[in-house]
Structure formats: C-alpha cells, structure tokens
Design a protein around this motif. Structure first.
Motif, PDB file in Angstrom:
ATOM      1  N   GLN A  45       0.841  -1.026   0.049  1.00 32.51           N
ATOM      2  CA  GLN A  45       0.103  -0.261   0.115  1.00 32.51           C
ATOM      3  C   GLN A  45       0.873   1.524   0.172  1.00 32.51           C
ATOM      4  OE1 GLN A  45      -2.449  -0.770   3.487  1.00 32.51           O
ATOM      5  NE2 GLN A  45      -3.956  -1.459   2.313  1.00 32.51           N
ATOM      6  N   ALA A  46       1.946   1.501   0.701  1.00 32.61           N
ATOM      7  CA  ALA A  46       2.825   2.424   0.763  1.00 32.61           C
ATOM      8  C   ALA A  46       3.594   2.543  -0.598  1.00 32.61           C
ATOM      9  CB  ALA A  46       3.940   2.166   2.114  1.00 32.61           C
ATOM     10  N   GLU A  47       3.827   1.621  -1.012  1.00 36.02           N
ATOM     11  CA  GLU A  47       4.538   1.902  -2.560  1.00 36.02           C
ATOM     12  C   GLU A  47       3.428   2.307  -3.418  1.00 36.02           C
ATOM     13  OE1 GLU A  47       7.717   1.538  -3.546  1.00 36.02           O
ATOM     14  OE2 GLU A  47       8.050   1.187  -1.458  1.00 36.02           O
ATOM     15  N   MET A  48       2.429   1.776  -3.549  1.00 34.46           N
ATOM     16  CA  MET A  48       1.316   2.456  -4.250  1.00 34.46           C
ATOM     17  C   MET A  48       0.898   3.680  -4.252  1.00 34.46           C
ATOM     18  SD  MET A  48      -0.319   1.027  -7.213  1.00 34.46           S
ATOM     19  CE  MET A  48      -0.495  -0.775  -6.749  1.00 34.46           C
ATOM     20  N   ARG A  49       0.756   4.048  -2.794  1.00 34.75           N
ATOM     21  CA  ARG A  49       0.482   5.527  -2.671  1.00 34.75           C
ATOM     22  C   ARG A  49       1.644   6.482  -3.093  1.00 34.75           C
ATOM     23  NH1 ARG A  49      -1.023   3.253   2.709  1.00 34.75           N
ATOM     24  NH2 ARG A  49      -3.226   3.209   2.677  1.00 34.75           N
ATOM     25  N   LYS A  50       2.659   5.990  -3.163  1.00 35.54           N
ATOM     26  CA  LYS A  50       3.830   6.655  -3.706  1.00 35.54           C
ATOM     27  C   LYS A  50       3.703   7.266  -5.410  1.00 35.54           C
ATOM     28  CE  LYS A  50       7.518   4.797  -0.975  1.00 35.54           C
ATOM     29  NZ  LYS A  50       8.830   4.229  -1.200  1.00 35.54           N
ATOM     30  N   SER A  51       2.791   6.710  -5.886  1.00 33.22           N
ATOM     31  CA  SER A  51       2.443   6.875  -7.384  1.00 33.22           C
ATOM     32  C   SER A  51       1.614   7.973  -7.448  1.00 33.22           C
ATOM     33  CB  SER A  51       1.818   5.438  -8.162  1.00 33.22           C
ATOM     34  OG  SER A  51       1.356   5.776  -9.402  1.00 33.22           O
ATOM     35  N   ARG A  52       1.739   8.836  -8.380  1.00 31.21           N
ATOM     36  CA  ARG A  52       1.100  10.017  -8.683  1.00 31.21           C
ATOM     37  C   ARG A  52      -0.424   9.750  -9.325  1.00 31.21           C
ATOM     38  NH1 ARG A  52       3.601  14.060 -12.361  1.00 31.21           N
ATOM     39  NH2 ARG A  52       2.287  13.099 -14.105  1.00 31.21           N
ATOM     40  N   PHE A  54      -1.519   6.047  -9.229  1.00 35.23           N
ATOM     41  CA  PHE A  54      -2.215   4.756  -8.927  1.00 35.23           C
ATOM     42  C   PHE A  54      -2.158   4.916  -7.372  1.00 35.23           C
ATOM     43  CE2 PHE A  54      -0.147   3.578 -13.038  1.00 35.23           C
ATOM     44  CZ  PHE A  54      -1.162   3.070 -13.483  1.00 35.23           C
ATOM     45  N   ALA A  55      -1.871   5.927  -6.647  1.00 36.43           N
ATOM     46  CA  ALA A  55      -2.262   6.053  -5.326  1.00 36.43           C
ATOM     47  C   ALA A  55      -3.814   5.546  -4.778  1.00 36.43           C
ATOM     48  CB  ALA A  55      -2.161   7.422  -4.909  1.00 36.43           C
ATOM     49  N   PRO A  56      -4.817   5.769  -5.466  1.00 43.72           N
ATOM     50  CA  PRO A  56      -6.169   5.327  -5.052  1.00 43.72           C
ATOM     51  C   PRO A  56      -6.275   3.680  -5.079  1.00 43.72           C
ATOM     52  CG  PRO A  56      -6.443   7.006  -6.641  1.00 43.72           C
ATOM     53  CD  PRO A  56      -5.176   6.855  -6.624  1.00 43.72           C
ATOM     54  N   VAL A  57      -5.144   3.131  -5.862  1.00 42.29           N
ATOM     55  CA  VAL A  57      -5.322   1.618  -5.925  1.00 42.29           C
ATOM     56  C   VAL A  57      -4.722   0.755  -4.427  1.00 42.29           C
ATOM     57  CG1 VAL A  57      -4.285  -0.406  -7.121  1.00 42.29           C
ATOM     58  CG2 VAL A  57      -4.725   1.611  -8.433  1.00 42.29           C
ATOM     59  N   ALA A  58      -4.253   1.832  -3.570  1.00 34.53           N
ATOM     60  CA  ALA A  58      -3.762   1.104  -2.431  1.00 34.53           C
ATOM     61  C   ALA A  58      -4.925   0.776  -1.608  1.00 34.53           C
ATOM     62  CB  ALA A  58      -2.801   2.348  -1.632  1.00 34.53           C
ATOM     63  N   ARG A  59      -6.029   1.388  -1.646  1.00 34.60           N
ATOM     64  CA  ARG A  59      -7.359   1.063  -1.073  1.00 34.60           C
ATOM     65  C   ARG A  59      -7.718  -0.377  -1.472  1.00 34.60           C
ATOM     66  NH1 ARG A  59      -9.595   5.472  -3.440  1.00 34.60           N
ATOM     67  NH2 ARG A  59     -11.234   4.180  -4.416  1.00 34.60           N
ATOM     68  N   GLY A  60      -7.394  -1.021  -2.521  1.00 33.76           N
ATOM     69  CA  GLY A  60      -7.873  -2.348  -3.055  1.00 33.76           C
ATOM     70  C   GLY A  60      -6.683  -3.264  -2.819  1.00 33.76           C
ATOM     71  N   ILE A  61      -5.697  -3.137  -1.848  1.00 37.36           N
ATOM     72  CA  ILE A  61      -4.666  -4.064  -1.543  1.00 37.36           C
ATOM     73  C   ILE A  61      -4.962  -4.664  -0.206  1.00 37.36           C
ATOM     74  CG2 ILE A  61      -2.382  -4.415  -0.933  1.00 37.36           C
ATOM     75  CD1 ILE A  61      -1.710  -2.180  -3.174  1.00 37.36           C
ATOM     76  N   SER A  62      -5.196  -5.729  -0.090  1.00 37.84           N
ATOM     77  CA  SER A  62      -5.595  -6.646   1.232  1.00 37.84           C
ATOM     78  C   SER A  62      -4.886  -7.835   1.373  1.00 37.84           C
ATOM     79  CB  SER A  62      -7.204  -6.939   1.372  1.00 37.84           C
ATOM     80  OG  SER A  62      -7.757  -7.709   0.463  1.00 37.84           O
ATOM     81  N   TYR A  63      -5.384  -8.795   2.356  1.00 40.45           N
ATOM     82  CA  TYR A  63      -4.726 -10.080   2.391  1.00 40.45           C
ATOM     83  C   TYR A  63      -5.862 -11.031   2.765  1.00 40.45           C
ATOM     84  CZ  TYR A  63      -4.568  -9.921   7.522  1.00 40.45           C
ATOM     85  OH  TYR A  63      -4.693  -9.733   8.861  1.00 40.45           O
ATOM     86  N   ASP A  64      -5.728 -12.177   2.637  1.00 37.67           N
ATOM     87  CA  ASP A  64      -6.542 -13.379   3.136  1.00 37.67           C
ATOM     88  C   ASP A  64      -5.850 -14.287   3.602  1.00 37.67           C
ATOM     89  OD1 ASP A  64      -9.141 -12.194   2.085  1.00 37.67           O
ATOM     90  OD2 ASP A  64      -8.938 -12.779   0.161  1.00 37.67           O
TER      91      ASP A  64
END
Length: 130
Positions: A45-52, A54-64
C-alpha cells in the motif's frame, strides 16, 4: 542366540516432546504468518501511494488467510474490482509502457528475513522455554 534389549525410553520421550512442540508451534504459527501478511500488505500500500497516478489503488490491496491441510498461508495483493483492477497496469505496465510502481515481490523479499527470524524465535521459545 542371545537376546538384544534396547532401552528406547529416551527416544520415546524425545518423540513425545517433539509432538508437543509441534502442536504448540502450529497454534502459534498463524499469528506469525498473519503479522507477515499485514507487513507485506502495508508495504504494498505504501509503495502504491507513492504513485501519482495509482495512489487510489492502495485501497484495493488486502490479504486473506487460509489453512489448507493445516498449513497456514496468506494471499496478499490487490482485489479484483475497482480500484484493485488497475494494479496490474501499475505494477507491470501496458502496451504503452512499463509499470511505475515497484514489483510486489520486493515487499515479500523485504519481509522474508523478518518472517524467518520470527518463526525461528517462536520455535526456540517453544523448545527451550521463555
């Protein structure tokens, strides 16, 4: 012919101790796996938030978490559907260019030594006591 007698009581006692350790270890492994999964998810999520872009994609990262056959495993990454579906482009790019977000395996590689150390510490604690 002479009769051979072997005292295997110590071997049986060791085997029993190892079975006890194994059952105790199994019960404590899930939190270690889950902690590692949370760390990797947070890293992704932190790496995704660094992207200008794709930052909103961080919300879609989870684990099962799953435990097929008594083993524990975690599946970590973007969920299908908005916004997670854009993660493939963020990571690997499209026909117009390469992805702009770090490959997700890097998060796994960063967590792997900490995960191995946590499992080794757990095994040592259960085998030798706190």
């Amino acid at each position: 012919m002479g009769r051979v007698s072997i005292d295997a009581s110590e071997v049986r006692a060791l085997a029993e101790d190892m079975r006890r350790i194994d059952s105790r270890l199994s019960r404590h492994v899930r939190p270690v796996v889950e902690r590692g999964a949370v760390q990797i998810k947070n890293d992704l999520q932190a790496e995704m938030r660094k992207s200008r872009h794709f930052a909103p994609v961080a919300r879609g990262i989870s684990y099962d978490m799953r435990s097929p056959g008594g083993a524990y495993e975690a599946e970590i990454g973007p969920e299908k559907g908005s916004p997670g579906s854009l993660a493939n482009i963020a990571y690997f790019g499209d026909s117009l260019g390469a992805g702009t977000v770090e490959d997700p395996t890097a998060a796994l590689e960063r967590e792997a030594p900490k995960f191995a150390d946590a499992l080794a510490d757990l095994a040592a604690e259960l085998a030798l006591g706190p």
